[in-house]
Enzyme design. Structure first.
Site, PDB file in Angstrom:
ATOM      1  CG  HIS A 193     -26.330   3.289 -45.099  1.00  0.00           C
ATOM      2  ND1 HIS A 193     -27.073   3.699 -46.196  1.00  0.00           N
ATOM      3  CD2 HIS A 193     -26.575   4.199 -44.132  1.00  0.00           C
ATOM      4  CE1 HIS A 193     -27.733   4.807 -45.911  1.00  0.00           C
ATOM      5  NE2 HIS A 193     -27.451   5.131 -44.642  1.00  0.00           N
ATOM      6  CG  HIS A 226     -25.257   0.725 -38.871  1.00  0.00           C
ATOM      7  ND1 HIS A 226     -24.572   0.400 -40.020  1.00  0.00           N
ATOM      8  CD2 HIS A 226     -25.016  -0.273 -37.987  1.00  0.00           C
ATOM      9  CE1 HIS A 226     -23.952  -0.755 -39.851  1.00  0.00           C
ATOM     10  NE2 HIS A 226     -24.196  -1.182 -38.616  1.00  0.00           N
TER      11      HIS A 226
HETATM   12  P1  AMP Z   1     -22.949  -4.033 -38.235  1.00  0.00           P
HETATM   13  O1  AMP Z   1     -22.375  -5.382 -37.920  1.00  0.00           O
HETATM   14  O2  AMP Z   1     -22.487  -2.969 -37.274  1.00  0.00           O
HETATM   15  O3  AMP Z   1     -22.760  -3.650 -39.682  1.00  0.00           O
HETATM   16  O4  AMP Z   1     -24.490  -4.158 -37.948  1.00  0.00           O
HETATM   17  C1  AMP Z   1     -25.431  -4.423 -38.935  1.00  0.00           C
HETATM   18  C2  AMP Z   1     -26.732  -4.694 -38.224  1.00  0.00           C
HETATM   19  O5  AMP Z   1     -27.775  -4.559 -39.164  1.00  0.00           O
HETATM   20  C3  AMP Z   1     -26.827  -6.085 -37.612  1.00  0.00           C
HETATM   21  O6  AMP Z   1     -27.044  -5.958 -36.206  1.00  0.00           O
HETATM   22  C4  AMP Z   1     -28.023  -6.700 -38.335  1.00  0.00           C
HETATM   23  O7  AMP Z   1     -28.803  -7.524 -37.490  1.00  0.00           O
HETATM   24  C5  AMP Z   1     -28.782  -5.468 -38.808  1.00  0.00           C
HETATM   25  N1  AMP Z   1     -29.626  -5.646 -39.980  1.00  0.00           N
HETATM   26  C6  AMP Z   1     -29.275  -6.186 -41.170  1.00  0.00           C
HETATM   27  N2  AMP Z   1     -30.316  -6.137 -42.031  1.00  0.00           N
HETATM   28  C7  AMP Z   1     -31.336  -5.534 -41.369  1.00  0.00           C
HETATM   29  C8  AMP Z   1     -32.682  -5.185 -41.716  1.00  0.00           C
HETATM   30  N3  AMP Z   1     -33.196  -5.441 -42.938  1.00  0.00           N
HETATM   31  N4  AMP Z   1     -33.445  -4.574 -40.778  1.00  0.00           N
HETATM   32  C9  AMP Z   1     -32.945  -4.307 -39.557  1.00  0.00           C
HETATM   33  N5  AMP Z   1     -31.690  -4.604 -39.177  1.00  0.00           N
HETATM   34  C10 AMP Z   1     -30.900  -5.215 -40.063  1.00  0.00           C
END
Ligand code: AMP
Length: 110
Positions: free
Chosen positions: A96, A98
């Site tokens: 998703h 971000h």
């Molecule tokens: P990416 O590797 O760019 O997809 O980053 C995904 C990010 O989402 C990682 O830095 C995770 O630590 C973070 N993440 C995953 N689950 C959660 C959650 N429930 N709340 C906050 N951050 C999350």
């Protein structure tokens, strides 16, 4: 999407430490911070990543670019890094779209 972590955060089914919300975007602290301040900014709409964008998203993405510095400023960041990972080979783990906002102390250049 019911099996998407970030859609579930938007829906309120999974808790998050939220710092910003408007009609289009939500920002919250990353659960595993990689910097003193590590925020994630997501569209409420489920978009997979940059590769999923079409011309219809131009307005939303323009608004996102204006929202990122607004959130950084509200968090007191005088300098920060924004990152978005696209695809598994780009390091994307949550599918998703971000934008990471990293800051709070001097970051190494790269
Ligand atoms: P990416 O590797 O760019 O997809 O980053 C995904 C990010 O989402 C990682 O830095 C995770 O630590 C973070 N993440 C995953 N689950 C959660 C959650 N429930 N709340 C906050 N951050 C999350």
């Amino acid at each position: 999407m019911s099996d998407c972590i970030f859609c579930n955060i938007v829906a309120g089914n999974i808790p998050a430490n939220k710092v910003f919300e408007d009609d289009d975007f939500l920002a919250f602290h990353d659960i595993a911070p990689k910097a003193d301040t590590h925020l994630l900014v997501i569209p409420k709409q489920h978009i997979v990543n940059l590769d999923d964008l079409t011309a219809e998203h131009a307005g939303l993405m323009g608004k996102l670019m204006l929202t990122l510095p607004k959130i950084a400023s509200q968090q007191g960041l005088s300098g920060y890094r924004t990152i978005t990972n696209t695809g598994a080979e780009g390091g994307q783990e949550v599918f998703h779209m971000h934008f990471h906002i990293l800051g709070g102390s001097a970051l190494p250049g790269f």
